[in-house]
Design a protein around this motif. Sequence first.
Motif, PDB file in Angstrom:
ATOM      1  N   ALA A  40       3.958   4.004   7.067  1.00 47.53           N
ATOM      2  CA  ALA A  40       5.308   3.675   7.499  1.00 47.53           C
ATOM      3  C   ALA A  40       5.350   3.400   9.001  1.00 47.53           C
ATOM      4  CB  ALA A  40       6.264   4.800   7.134  1.00 47.53           C
ATOM      5  N   GLY A  41       4.639   4.189   9.784  1.00 49.27           N
ATOM      6  CA  GLY A  41       4.614   3.957  11.229  1.00 49.27           C
ATOM      7  C   GLY A  41       3.946   2.641  11.593  1.00 49.27           C
ATOM      8  N   VAL A  80      11.765  -3.587   0.791  1.00 48.35           N
ATOM      9  CA  VAL A  80      11.561  -2.863  -0.474  1.00 48.35           C
ATOM     10  C   VAL A  80      10.880  -1.537  -0.227  1.00 48.35           C
ATOM     11  CG1 VAL A  80      10.389  -2.951  -2.697  1.00 48.35           C
ATOM     12  CG2 VAL A  80      11.512  -5.008  -1.801  1.00 48.35           C
ATOM     13  N   CYS A  81       9.888  -1.533   0.677  1.00 52.85           N
ATOM     14  CA  CYS A  81       9.174  -0.286   0.980  1.00 52.85           C
ATOM     15  C   CYS A  81      10.106   0.747   1.616  1.00 52.85           C
ATOM     16  CB  CYS A  81       7.990  -0.582   1.898  1.00 52.85           C
ATOM     17  SG  CYS A  81       7.032   0.868   2.370  1.00 52.85           S
ATOM     18  N   VAL A  82      10.977   0.288   2.512  1.00 55.61           N
ATOM     19  CA  VAL A  82      11.921   1.222   3.157  1.00 55.61           C
ATOM     20  C   VAL A  82      12.866   1.817   2.114  1.00 55.61           C
ATOM     21  CG1 VAL A  82      13.822   1.379   4.783  1.00 55.61           C
ATOM     22  CG2 VAL A  82      11.755   0.118   5.402  1.00 55.61           C
ATOM     23  N   VAL A  83      13.368   0.964   1.210  1.00 52.57           N
ATOM     24  CA  VAL A  83      14.265   1.463   0.168  1.00 52.57           C
ATOM     25  C   VAL A  83      13.540   2.455  -0.728  1.00 52.57           C
ATOM     26  CG1 VAL A  83      15.628   0.797  -1.837  1.00 52.57           C
ATOM     27  CG2 VAL A  83      15.716  -0.586   0.239  1.00 52.57           C
ATOM     28  N   ALA A  84      12.295   2.123  -1.123  1.00 51.45           N
ATOM     29  CA  ALA A  84      11.538   3.021  -2.005  1.00 51.45           C
ATOM     30  C   ALA A  84      11.219   4.340  -1.313  1.00 51.45           C
ATOM     31  CB  ALA A  84      10.250   2.322  -2.451  1.00 51.45           C
ATOM     32  N   LEU A 116       0.829  -1.217   0.000  1.00 46.30           N
ATOM     33  CA  LEU A 116       0.000   0.000   0.000  1.00 46.30           C
ATOM     34  C   LEU A 116       0.861   1.264   0.000  1.00 46.30           C
ATOM     35  CD1 LEU A 116      -2.882  -0.951   2.469  1.00 46.30           C
ATOM     36  CD2 LEU A 116      -3.037  -0.610  -0.004  1.00 46.30           C
ATOM     37  N   ALA A 117       1.931   1.237   0.765  1.00 48.83           N
ATOM     38  CA  ALA A 117       2.821   2.414   0.770  1.00 48.83           C
ATOM     39  C   ALA A 117       3.436   2.630  -0.601  1.00 48.83           C
ATOM     40  CB  ALA A 117       3.904   2.220   1.822  1.00 48.83           C
ATOM     41  N   VAL A 169      -0.816  10.179   5.139  1.00 44.91           N
ATOM     42  CA  VAL A 169      -1.141   8.781   4.873  1.00 44.91           C
ATOM     43  C   VAL A 169       0.132   7.948   4.758  1.00 44.91           C
ATOM     44  CG1 VAL A 169      -2.232   7.177   3.253  1.00 44.91           C
ATOM     45  CG2 VAL A 169      -3.306   9.398   3.748  1.00 44.91           C
ATOM     46  N   LEU A 170       1.126   8.481   4.048  1.00 43.18           N
ATOM     47  CA  LEU A 170       2.373   7.756   3.882  1.00 43.18           C
ATOM     48  C   LEU A 170       3.091   7.574   5.214  1.00 43.18           C
ATOM     49  CD1 LEU A 170       4.050   6.446   1.669  1.00 43.18           C
ATOM     50  CD2 LEU A 170       5.299   8.608   1.423  1.00 43.18           C
TER      51      LEU A 170
END
Length: 658
Positions: free
Chosen positions: A270-271, A247-251, A118-119, A265-266
Amino acid sequence: MTVALFVPAGVGIPAAHAVAALSLVVRARTAAGRVRLRLTLLAVSVAAGGLHHLAFARLSSSRADGLGEVLRLLSASGIALCLVLGVAAMVVAAADGGTTLVWLRRLLDGWMVAGSLLALCWMLLLHRADRSGDAYGSFQDLARVVTDVLVLGLVVALRFCLKRGERAATTVGALALVVLTASDMLRILPPAAVSWAGIPWAAACSLTGLLLVTVAPWLAGGTRVMEVDHHLMPVIGVVAPFVPVAVCVVALGAHTMVGGSTDMVLMLLAGSLLVALGTRQGVIHADHLRFTREATTREAHYRTLVDGTRDVITIVGLDGRVLYVSPAAYDVFGYRPEAQVGARLFLYCHPEDLTPLTRAVEAVRREAASGRRGPGRRMVCRVRHADGRWRHVESSVSHHPRGMIFVSRDVTDRVVRQTQLERLAFHDALTGLPNRALFADRVAHALRKETTRTAPPAVLFVDLDGFKAVNDSAGHAVGDILLVHAARRLQTSVRAQDTVARLGGDEFAVLLEGETGTRPSRSRDVAERVLAALTRPYSLAGREARVSASIGIAVALPGVTPQELLRQADAAMYEAKRMGKGRIRQHIPQPAGTHHSAPDPARTTAIPLQEPPQPQTQSPPPEHRHDAQELSAARVRTPAADLCDTDEDQGHSEALPQ
């Protein structure tokens, strides 16, 4: 693609939803419990998605105020039901076959996958969702993507909760959700990007994804319960939820470095991923602690069973070396268990029992090499005790992950009792000689030998003369001593390979095998030696007693049965007794075709004792006034007859077990 070209998306996609929902409903009727509930919820979710697509398509073509409000309500209700029921079905699946901690871990794994996706979608599609200027349409597009991603994350997390051969249904289901997510993402892109060569890719992907949803529940694992927890999951199943998070952290880092904007929202997504990651680790540690406590409890339980049992449990490697011995080994064999670790298995086994032990071990090794498990082996062998004695041990040999396992128990007392029972069943309790049953068996065995024609066996039937007088005058105890002495004299008068038996009362029999029965003279020589031994005076309780014996001889002829051979020797013995006692008579076979009702004196040969026989004209004693036919009919017995016989010289009788 063909359906997408010729069927409008507003009709084809709802119809595909209906077919997929019908497939799930039919499959749910074959299941039970929570599996049926899961499939039913998924069927309603897919049907609600079809209602959403139908209403949304009509909304885009009709803008009437009253109809538009109804269509908006149906579209929003459809996508909401699709999201809620789809997620609920996966939550029900996650709750199957596990504890509360396992269920919570599965949900956290699903959210880590779904939240990461979703992120990523939010970062990639947010600026395109508002480009059309239709806020409601953008919300609907994002809602479809969110629905697909959430259900996809839970399906991926649950895929590894099944065994390897039962993951086809979840694999196809995950692939279907990936295709549906791609379809919903294509609808957010500009129209020029969603079609090529006239093919509406968004509709084609939707139809393909729904076809996979239709097929998925009928594949392997479609109705299985999620039974495998993280203790049995493969490494990829444990690592899979962390991959999309990474992958989400890298993106997100790349998005921030290039100057991309981050909104509320983002940040919330992430939180939530960070909270889910930390919570998941806490759940894993708590579950691991529970599992460790359970394992410790089970180990203590099994340790108590192993330590408390009288059976000796030994684990042996495939190389024949001892890996573990239970504490019962000290009580049973006198060895310290720790001192036996590393020793060779065959070191303590009796040399004569090495062959069956080796066969059992080799059989288990072959089964282990072939990858199959047999029923195990059971064997009895002798094991050296620490004091040097040999103990009879019964062991069951079966497979063990480290080799093979022996469960052994000391059965020495049982073997001794069994030997005693067998001796009582086949031996005379007074003299220790074989009884009638064992003697008949040995005669039958002698007649079955290949040397019977060249060296036929012979049977001596011996009856003590004058035993009744000794038994009546001196008492039964002295009579028993006389029988024991007579038995010993019989044994010393024949060879070790010959068999001496007590048939009952004062009747004995001798089986002569080999060269002794080859010629009649050899048998008579043995009979004379027996007769001389039995007629020597007996010293009984301070007094001297004298008895004689009547002996009948029968040599086996081809085709004779054990019963016939014994009957012939018995008839010859009574012929000797009728002729005046203290004599030896040998059975002479009569020519074929002739029949005699009583022993014929011409068929036997008499050998007198030291004193001459009485004249034939003298009247026989009252006991012998019966004729030969009556004596033969009354006294000739087969081995199956009674063990106790009574006659004029028998006053002591004793019943023996057969």
